[in-house]
Scaffold this active site. Sequence first.
Site, PDB file in Angstrom:
ATOM      1  N   ARG A   1      -6.410   0.813   5.587  1.00  0.00           N
ATOM      2  CA  ARG A   1      -6.261   0.422   6.987  1.00  0.00           C
ATOM      3  C   ARG A   1      -5.717   1.529   7.881  1.00  0.00           C
ATOM      4  O   ARG A   1      -5.665   1.377   9.088  1.00  0.00           O
ATOM      5  CB  ARG A   1      -5.325  -0.795   7.088  1.00  0.00           C
ATOM      6  CG  ARG A   1      -5.928  -2.054   6.488  1.00  0.00           C
ATOM      7  CD  ARG A   1      -4.974  -3.223   6.561  1.00  0.00           C
ATOM      8  NE  ARG A   1      -5.617  -4.443   6.111  1.00  0.00           N
ATOM      9  CZ  ARG A   1      -5.777  -4.773   4.845  1.00  0.00           C
ATOM     10  NH1 ARG A   1      -5.327  -3.979   3.904  1.00  0.00           N
ATOM     11  NH2 ARG A   1      -6.389  -5.901   4.500  1.00  0.00           N
TER      12      ARG A   1
ATOM     13  N   HIS B   1      -4.109  -9.667  -5.000  1.00  0.00           N
ATOM     14  CA  HIS B   1      -5.429  -9.258  -4.522  1.00  0.00           C
ATOM     15  C   HIS B   1      -6.340  -8.776  -5.645  1.00  0.00           C
ATOM     16  O   HIS B   1      -7.373  -8.159  -5.389  1.00  0.00           O
ATOM     17  CB  HIS B   1      -5.286  -8.170  -3.447  1.00  0.00           C
ATOM     18  CG  HIS B   1      -4.578  -8.646  -2.217  1.00  0.00           C
ATOM     19  ND1 HIS B   1      -3.984  -7.799  -1.302  1.00  0.00           N
ATOM     20  CD2 HIS B   1      -4.363  -9.910  -1.740  1.00  0.00           C
ATOM     21  CE1 HIS B   1      -3.440  -8.513  -0.326  1.00  0.00           C
ATOM     22  NE2 HIS B   1      -3.661  -9.797  -0.577  1.00  0.00           N
TER      23      HIS B   1
ATOM     24  N   ASP C   1      -4.627  -1.320  -8.040  1.00  0.00           N
ATOM     25  CA  ASP C   1      -4.915  -0.068  -8.751  1.00  0.00           C
ATOM     26  C   ASP C   1      -4.471  -0.022 -10.198  1.00  0.00           C
ATOM     27  O   ASP C   1      -4.677   0.979 -10.889  1.00  0.00           O
ATOM     28  CB  ASP C   1      -4.306   1.116  -7.992  1.00  0.00           C
ATOM     29  CG  ASP C   1      -2.860   0.838  -7.563  1.00  0.00           C
ATOM     30  OD1 ASP C   1      -2.084   0.303  -8.378  1.00  0.00           O
ATOM     31  OD2 ASP C   1      -2.524   1.144  -6.406  1.00  0.00           O
TER      32      ASP C   1
ATOM     33  N   GLN D   1       0.449  -6.458  -3.829  1.00  0.00           N
ATOM     34  CA  GLN D   1      -0.791  -6.534  -3.063  1.00  0.00           C
ATOM     35  C   GLN D   1      -1.789  -5.483  -3.549  1.00  0.00           C
ATOM     36  O   GLN D   1      -2.939  -5.481  -3.113  1.00  0.00           O
ATOM     37  CB  GLN D   1      -0.502  -6.290  -1.575  1.00  0.00           C
ATOM     38  CG  GLN D   1       0.388  -7.324  -0.929  1.00  0.00           C
ATOM     39  CD  GLN D   1       0.794  -6.909   0.476  1.00  0.00           C
ATOM     40  OE1 GLN D   1       1.669  -6.071   0.671  1.00  0.00           O
ATOM     41  NE2 GLN D   1       0.149  -7.493   1.467  1.00  0.00           N
TER      42      GLN D   1
ATOM     43  N   CYS E   1     -18.400 -11.893 -14.712  1.00  0.00           N
ATOM     44  CA  CYS E   1     -19.690 -12.506 -14.410  1.00  0.00           C
ATOM     45  C   CYS E   1     -19.453 -13.906 -13.847  1.00  0.00           C
ATOM     46  O   CYS E   1     -18.773 -14.728 -14.476  1.00  0.00           O
ATOM     47  CB  CYS E   1     -20.555 -12.575 -15.667  1.00  0.00           C
ATOM     48  SG  CYS E   1     -22.136 -13.428 -15.394  1.00  0.00           S
TER      49      CYS E   1
ATOM     50  N   ALA F   1       0.805  -1.223   0.000  1.00  0.00           N
ATOM     51  CA  ALA F   1       0.000   0.000   0.000  1.00  0.00           C
ATOM     52  C   ALA F   1       0.833   1.267   0.000  1.00  0.00           C
ATOM     53  O   ALA F   1       0.409   2.303  -0.519  1.00  0.00           O
ATOM     54  CB  ALA F   1      -0.939  -0.005   1.209  1.00  0.00           C
TER      55      ALA F   1
END
Length: 267
Positions: free
Chosen positions: A44, A131, A114, A111, A139, A32
């Site tokens: 977080r 992730h 974006d 992780q 779908c 992050a």
Amino acid sequence: MPPGSRTARVIGVSRLAALFAEARRPVAFTGAGVSTESGIPDFRSPGGVWARFDPSEFTYQNFVGSVEGRRRYWALGRVVYPVLRAAAPGAAHLALAELYRRGRLDCCITQNIDDLHQRAGLPPVAVLELHGNATRARCLDCGEICSRDELHARLEQGVDVPDCPACGGLVKPHTILFGEAMPSAVVAAAERRAAAADLFVVLGSSLAVYPAAYMPLHARRAGATLAIVNLEPTRLDDQADLVIRAPAGEVMAAVVDEVRARLLQGG
């Protein structure tokens, strides 16, 4: 010497540049902290998304199990997704892309969701997204791949729960929800690349989220040199060969400058 001191940073950058220049299979692992440098809030952190929303409501079970669960998710996504799309690749993203072009990076295990590594120039095959990716959805009924841009446009038009444009089925974001297993093929590939690395560099991750945080351990146990660049201490600092307490973008921009100079000098 404290790892966050100016002298330690200078020495650490020079050492990390040498490691990148000499390694045969360098692997980066981003968290992050790399995204926050591009203006994307850390979910977080204090005041982050999970300080304002209850993460227990955004589980895989709630999403697939009820229309209301999906409605809550898409309401959150309507707020968060524009922030992701408006962000631009930062110095760390650009540095990794250049290292890859110069043959000094095998891959990036991330992780982050974006898409900024790809937008910086790393080819998709070189980005292993543990992730998922927020720019896509799928779908669960017919397998149709949907653009998140298209789904967001429908949300903006007043659709609470967008369905599959092909079959009307249940559309799920490509990102991994709480309680959902990480994609097994991606995890297996990341474990293989980590175990094959001779240099493993953690950038902007507290290494607090498992099982993703096991990746540096796979590399370390296979004999790789482990470097950690993060503003705060991590759980693996005592196992690392090099720790630099500084912003990932600042460090990697300086590392690329040194690697570039070394390659030009042939050393």
